[in-house]
Design a protein around this motif. Structure first.
Motif, PDB file in Angstrom:
ATOM      1  N   ARG A  96       0.829  -1.225   0.000  1.00 56.51           N
ATOM      2  CA  ARG A  96       0.000   0.000   0.000  1.00 56.51           C
ATOM      3  C   ARG A  96       0.855   1.263   0.000  1.00 56.51           C
ATOM      4  N   MET A  97       1.947   1.232  -0.742  1.00 60.12           N
ATOM      5  CA  MET A  97       2.832   2.394  -0.819  1.00 60.12           C
ATOM      6  C   MET A  97       2.113   3.612  -1.391  1.00 60.12           C
ATOM      7  N   ASP A  98       1.152   3.392  -2.282  1.00 60.52           N
ATOM      8  CA  ASP A  98       0.427   4.507  -2.904  1.00 60.52           C
ATOM      9  C   ASP A  98      -0.496   5.221  -1.916  1.00 60.52           C
ATOM     10  N   ASP A  99      -0.809   4.574  -0.797  1.00 62.36           N
ATOM     11  CA  ASP A  99      -1.734   5.163   0.179  1.00 62.36           C
ATOM     12  C   ASP A  99      -1.003   5.926   1.297  1.00 62.36           C
ATOM     13  N   LEU A 100       0.327   5.921   1.269  1.00 67.07           N
ATOM     14  CA  LEU A 100       1.080   6.507   2.374  1.00 67.07           C
ATOM     15  C   LEU A 100       1.129   8.029   2.295  1.00 67.07           C
ATOM     16  N   MET A 101       1.122   8.649   3.459  1.00 71.14           N
ATOM     17  CA  MET A 101       1.305  10.096   3.589  1.00 71.14           C
ATOM     18  C   MET A 101       2.270  10.344   4.746  1.00 71.14           C
ATOM     19  N   ILE A 102       3.393  11.001   4.451  1.00 74.02           N
ATOM     20  CA  ILE A 102       4.345  11.352   5.504  1.00 74.02           C
ATOM     21  C   ILE A 102       3.870  12.626   6.177  1.00 74.02           C
ATOM     22  N   VAL A 103       3.945  12.657   7.508  1.00 75.14           N
ATOM     23  CA  VAL A 103       3.429  13.799   8.267  1.00 75.14           C
ATOM     24  C   VAL A 103       4.511  14.323   9.211  1.00 75.14           C
ATOM     25  N   SER A 104       4.726  15.634   9.183  1.00 80.24           N
ATOM     26  CA  SER A 104       5.589  16.277  10.169  1.00 80.24           C
ATOM     27  C   SER A 104       4.704  16.753  11.324  1.00 80.24           C
ATOM     28  N   PRO A 105       5.060  16.430  12.578  1.00 79.55           N
ATOM     29  CA  PRO A 105       4.202  16.807  13.705  1.00 79.55           C
ATOM     30  C   PRO A 105       4.282  18.286  14.070  1.00 79.55           C
ATOM     31  N   ASP A 106       5.196  19.022  13.434  1.00 74.61           N
ATOM     32  CA  ASP A 106       5.273  20.467  13.623  1.00 74.61           C
ATOM     33  C   ASP A 106       6.004  21.088  12.434  1.00 74.61           C
ATOM     34  N   GLU A 162       2.577  21.562  26.882  1.00 81.48           N
ATOM     35  CA  GLU A 162       1.149  21.576  26.606  1.00 81.48           C
ATOM     36  C   GLU A 162       0.910  22.012  25.170  1.00 81.48           C
ATOM     37  N   VAL A 163      -0.022  21.360  24.509  1.00 79.36           N
ATOM     38  CA  VAL A 163      -0.386  21.718  23.140  1.00 79.36           C
ATOM     39  C   VAL A 163      -1.810  22.253  23.169  1.00 79.36           C
ATOM     40  N   ALA A 164      -1.971  23.514  22.762  1.00 85.52           N
ATOM     41  CA  ALA A 164      -3.282  24.138  22.850  1.00 85.52           C
ATOM     42  C   ALA A 164      -4.163  23.799  21.652  1.00 85.52           C
ATOM     43  N   GLU A 165      -3.582  23.793  20.454  1.00 85.32           N
ATOM     44  CA  GLU A 165      -4.384  23.607  19.253  1.00 85.32           C
ATOM     45  C   GLU A 165      -3.549  22.955  18.163  1.00 85.32           C
ATOM     46  N   MET A 166      -4.168  22.099  17.357  1.00 85.82           N
ATOM     47  CA  MET A 166      -3.478  21.459  16.239  1.00 85.82           C
ATOM     48  C   MET A 166      -4.343  21.555  14.988  1.00 85.82           C
ATOM     49  N   THR A 167      -3.687  21.881  13.876  1.00 83.11           N
ATOM     50  CA  THR A 167      -4.361  21.973  12.589  1.00 83.11           C
ATOM     51  C   THR A 167      -3.579  21.179  11.560  1.00 83.11           C
ATOM     52  N   VAL A 168      -4.275  20.382  10.753  1.00 77.95           N
ATOM     53  CA  VAL A 168      -3.615  19.592   9.715  1.00 77.95           C
ATOM     54  C   VAL A 168      -3.543  20.403   8.424  1.00 77.95           C
ATOM     55  N   ILE A 169      -2.344  20.544   7.892  1.00 79.38           N
ATOM     56  CA  ILE A 169      -2.138  21.218   6.611  1.00 79.38           C
ATOM     57  C   ILE A 169      -1.915  20.127   5.560  1.00 79.38           C
ATOM     58  N   GLY A 170      -2.911  19.925   4.710  1.00 77.93           N
ATOM     59  CA  GLY A 170      -2.845  18.850   3.712  1.00 77.93           C
ATOM     60  C   GLY A 170      -4.039  17.917   3.859  1.00 77.93           C
ATOM     61  N   ASP A 171      -4.381  17.226   2.805  1.00 79.39           N
ATOM     62  CA  ASP A 171      -5.531  16.315   2.800  1.00 79.39           C
ATOM     63  C   ASP A 171      -5.067  14.902   3.142  1.00 79.39           C
ATOM     64  N   VAL A 172      -5.449  14.425   4.311  1.00 79.98           N
ATOM     65  CA  VAL A 172      -5.037  13.086   4.757  1.00 79.98           C
ATOM     66  C   VAL A 172      -6.178  12.080   4.675  1.00 79.98           C
ATOM     67  N   SER A 173      -7.278  12.450   4.086  1.00 77.52           N
ATOM     68  CA  SER A 173      -8.442  11.559   3.997  1.00 77.52           C
ATOM     69  C   SER A 173      -8.086  10.273   3.254  1.00 77.52           C
ATOM     70  N   GLY A 174      -8.402   9.133   3.882  1.00 73.52           N
ATOM     71  CA  GLY A 174      -8.159   7.838   3.273  1.00 73.52           C
ATOM     72  C   GLY A 174      -6.704   7.436   3.206  1.00 73.52           C
ATOM     73  N   LYS A 175      -5.830   8.175   3.868  1.00 75.77           N
ATOM     74  CA  LYS A 175      -4.395   7.907   3.808  1.00 75.77           C
ATOM     75  C   LYS A 175      -3.914   7.137   5.047  1.00 75.77           C
ATOM     76  N   THR A 176      -2.869   6.342   4.839  1.00 68.37           N
ATOM     77  CA  THR A 176      -2.140   5.746   5.953  1.00 68.37           C
ATOM     78  C   THR A 176      -1.019   6.723   6.305  1.00 68.37           C
ATOM     79  N   CYS A 177      -1.155   7.389   7.419  1.00 74.93           N
ATOM     80  CA  CYS A 177      -0.239   8.475   7.783  1.00 74.93           C
ATOM     81  C   CYS A 177       0.943   7.943   8.595  1.00 74.93           C
ATOM     82  N   ILE A 178       2.115   8.439   8.261  1.00 78.31           N
ATOM     83  CA  ILE A 178       3.330   8.096   8.994  1.00 78.31           C
ATOM     84  C   ILE A 178       3.939   9.382   9.549  1.00 78.31           C
ATOM     85  N   ILE A 179       3.874   9.540  10.860  1.00 74.02           N
ATOM     86  CA  ILE A 179       4.453  10.716  11.518  1.00 74.02           C
ATOM     87  C   ILE A 179       5.955  10.492  11.677  1.00 74.02           C
ATOM     88  N   VAL A 180       6.750  11.495  11.327  1.00 76.26           N
ATOM     89  CA  VAL A 180       8.208  11.385  11.391  1.00 76.26           C
ATOM     90  C   VAL A 180       8.749  12.500  12.275  1.00 76.26           C
TER      91      VAL A 180
END
Length: 338
Positions: free
Chosen positions: A171-181, A211-229
């Motif tokens: 499922r390499m085509d479904d992967l999305m790399i995510v930076s946590p900040d 403490e983390v007050a708020e988080m917003t995702v930049i990018g469309d991760v719908s239906g993706k297998t996300c990998i946080i790095v």
């Protein structure tokens, strides 16, 4: 001056399993036994550290394997005292192999009247007689400039790329790399390029440290297998919250690849209860019993890479060749299996 025949390894107490694994791997490469130099690193009753080396090291190329992880101050002092002992014993060159470089998060002045502790540590290492540093995934690349000696900074991303290609082969085509900040975008982009995957970012706003007050995702991760790095996971609060936010934004699964698993305080419990399917860390820091027992935490080895890097330094050949996945693939042959 005596001719240097073989590189010699010596280890502190911070990560003996990794030091032994590096020695075993070097033995395979050399076709002869490469053991750890016989020494004792002990503490007096008042906590003072004492080091005694039982082998002749005159004119030798010495490599001290010591992560400056928890307890950071004790492990740092062990490293400094070992370096001083080797220098006074006429070792020709002392290289500090520091898989996890502690104090790296204190690389700049964030407020008035605060120290730059990473620079102070760099000064102490040089003053102790260390001629070269070999480390992995410094928290900030500019720390290399704090030293007036060569610093080789290896990367975990080629190892992670090999593991990801094996674990997610179907499922390499479904992967999305995510930076946590936002600060970790360069690191995440590097891995994304290696596996030809898109990149998303979790923008976090902190009210105060821890403490983390708020988080917003930049990018469309719908239906993706996300990998946080990321490079460091300490209490895992940010990591687990980021995983929740990704699931809320439509991600089907969330996995994490972290270079250094500090995992202090409630980290393991948080990870075990989180929505993350797996957390993959390296063995740059010796795993505690709770980490080993956690069902969704997996550890990938760095010994093959460090062993090859030590041999390259000793031989005077390229260390940067280990930045490439193609170079590491034969070194890690047989390690990554589903």
């Amino acid at each position: 001056m005596a001719t240097i025949v073989e590189p010699k390894l010596i280890a502190g107490n911070s990560n003996l399993p990794l030091a032994s694994a590096i020695a075993r791997r070097m033995s395979m490469h050399r076709g002869m036994n490469v053991g750890l130099v016989d020494a004792r690193v002990e503490r007096f009753n008042d906590g003072e550290i004492f080091v005694e080396v039982f082998e002749n090291v005159r004119g030798e190329d010495m490599f001290i394997i010591q992560s400056t992880s928890n307890p950071a101050n004790d492990n740092l002092m062990e490293l400094l005292i070992m370096a001083d002992g080797l220098r006074r014993s006429s070792a020709q060159r002392v290289t500090a192999v520091i898989p996890y470089f502690g104090y790296a998060r204190q690389d700049r002045r964030t407020k008035a009247r605060t120290p730059i502790s990473a620079k102070l540590v760099a000064n102490m290492l040089v003053e102790a007689g260390i001629a070269r540093v070999l480390t992995m995934d410094l928290h900030a690349a500019q720390i290399q400039g704090f030293f007036d000696i060569p610093v080789d900074n290896l990367y975990a991303s080629p190892i992670f790329a090999l593991d990801i290609r094996e674990q997610f082969a179907e499922r390499m085509d479904d992967l999305m790399i995510v930076s946590p900040d936002v600060g970790g975008v360069a690191r995440a982009r590097e891995l994304a390029k290696r596996i030809n995957a898109p990149l998303a970012i979790v923008d976090k706003r902190r009210e105060k440290p821890g403490e983390v007050a708020e988080m917003t995702v930049i990018g469309d991760v719908s239906g993706k297998t996300c990998i946080i790095v990321d490079d460091i996971c300490d209490t895992a609060g940010t990591l687990c919250k980021a995983a929740e936010v990704l699931i809320e934004n439509g991600a089907t699964e969330v996995h994490s690849y972290i270079s250094h698993g500090v995992l202090s305080g409630p980290a393991v419990e948080r990870i075990t209860k989180s929505v993350m399917k797996t957390l993959v860390i390296t063995d740059s820091i010796e795993a505690t019993d709770p980490v080993k027992a956690a069902t969704n935490i997996r550890i990938v080895p760095t010994a093959p890479m460090f062993a090859q890097a030590i041999l390259n330094i000793w031989n005077g050949t390229s260390v940067s060749s280990l930045f490439e996945t193609e170079t590491l693939e034969p070194i890690y042959e047989g390690y990554f299996k589903r």
